[in-house]
Scaffold this motif. Structure first.
Motif, PDB file in Angstrom:
ATOM      1  N   ARG A  26       1.002  27.910 -55.513  1.00 14.71           N
ATOM      2  CA  ARG A  26      -0.356  28.539 -55.190  1.00 14.71           C
ATOM      3  C   ARG A  26      -1.286  27.583 -55.658  1.00 14.71           C
ATOM      4  O   ARG A  26      -2.441  27.571 -55.250  1.00 14.71           O
TER       5      ARG A  26
ATOM      6  N   ASN B 263      -2.186  33.094 -49.160  1.00 10.68           N
ATOM      7  CA  ASN B 263      -1.234  34.029 -50.153  1.00 10.68           C
ATOM      8  C   ASN B 263      -0.268  34.845 -49.357  1.00 10.68           C
ATOM      9  O   ASN B 263       0.878  34.830 -50.082  1.00 10.68           O
TER      10      ASN B 263
ATOM     11  N   ILE C 166       2.560  32.487 -48.600  1.00 13.01           N
ATOM     12  CA  ILE C 166       3.250  32.119 -49.864  1.00 13.01           C
ATOM     13  C   ILE C 166       4.188  33.313 -50.297  1.00 13.01           C
ATOM     14  O   ILE C 166       5.355  32.876 -50.391  1.00 13.01           O
TER      15      ILE C 166
END
Length: 303
Positions: free
Chosen positions: A83, A149, A152
């Protein structure tokens, strides 16, 4: 020869890294010195400072990501590490692209001449318009981060859930392609806005030249020169970013097929964009160009 190419690319990337940091650092330094001495700074100089800082961050991010992708890819298995690297790339690229686009809009509103009431309204409130656009871009950044996100989280969940799945380059590169595709889609909007600004500047220049011809005046008047300089800056940004965008597309293919040479070539061209365009900004700005020539003359005199 093929074995020597990676070494050549590394040397070129290092040279671009140094030039990019020096050129962008020069923009920040000169404008900050001018800000301190005069206690005020124009809107365009403030934009150049923020743009230069964002490009320094982008150059460092590209270099670090490239190094880790080639030598320490396993570090991306960590959710936190993954991240940090991806979000830092998104943020630096977002501000780098949008600030250059806002600079194009600023030149358009300051230089172009149109009789449209809407254009005149924006032209008279150029500083507020620029501030509102900058704040509005944060919405794009927020949506981009949310979308990335999700990618991910999905990839990490699959990795942690499947204990028999061996982490490999191809697994991560497939995920990387989906992430880059999302980031590229969010980059199309500012690129399109900058391209429209470029077209409007050309149209405004054409109208101005026609007016000069009717008045039997030469084409080398100050307004024509200002139009031309602005067009050079905007078209150079469009060309450099188009090459950067193309390299991202090609790098998708190279990552999928694990072609290190093509990947490094794309990285080399990618670093060229934030490094070289800033140097053109120096040459296109009278204050920065004068300071650069003064520094160059002093360095040459000491030789």
């Amino acid at each position: 020869m093929k074995s020597a190419l990676p070494s050549i690319f590394i040397l070129v990337i290092i040279a671009e890294f140094i030039i990019g940091n020096l050129s962008n650092g020069f923009i920040v330094l000169i404008n900050c010195i001018d800000w301190v001495s005069k206690r005020e700074l124009s809107s365009v100089d403030k934009l150049l400072i923020i743009l230069a800082i964002s490009r320094i961050g982008l150059i460092w991010e590209i270099l670090v990501s490239w190094f880790l992708a080639l030598h320490y890819l396993a570090i991306f298995v960590s959710g936190t590490g993954l991240r940090i690297m991806i979000f830092s790339w998104i943020v630096s690229n977002h501000f780098n692209l949008w600030l250059a686009t806002i600079l194009s809009i600023f030149y358009l509103l300051k230089i172009a001449s149109f009789s449209s009431p809407a254009f005149l309204y924006l032209k008279w409130r150029v500083n507020k318009v620029i501030l509102l656009i900058l704040l509005g871009t944060l919405v794009f950044l927020f949506l981009n981060l949310i979308q990335i996100n999700m990618h991910i989280k999905d990839w990490l969940d699959r990795y942690e859930r499947n204990t028999t799945w061996n982490f490999s380059m191809s697994d991560f590169e497939t995920f990387s392609v989906s992430v880059k595709f999302t980031m590229t889609m969010f980059s199309l909007t500012p690129f399109t806005v900058a391209f429209i600004s470029f077209l409007l500047l050309i149209f405004s220049l054409q109208k101005h030249l026609q007016k000069m011809q009717l008045n039997y005046k030469g084409h080398r008047d100050p307004k024509t020169k200002v139009h031309t300089n602005a067009l050079k800056i905007v078209i150079s940004f469009l060309l450099f970013y188009a090459s950067f965008f193309l390299c991202v597309l090609i790098s998708w293919i190279s990552e999928l097929y694990q072609n290190t040479v093509i990947y490094m070539l794309c990285e080399t061209i990618g670093v060229f964009y934030p490094s070289s365009h800033s140097f053109l900004l120096i040459l296109g700005n009278a204050k920065l160009r004068q300071a650069f020539l003064l520094v160059a003359a002093k360095v040459w005199a000491k030789r």
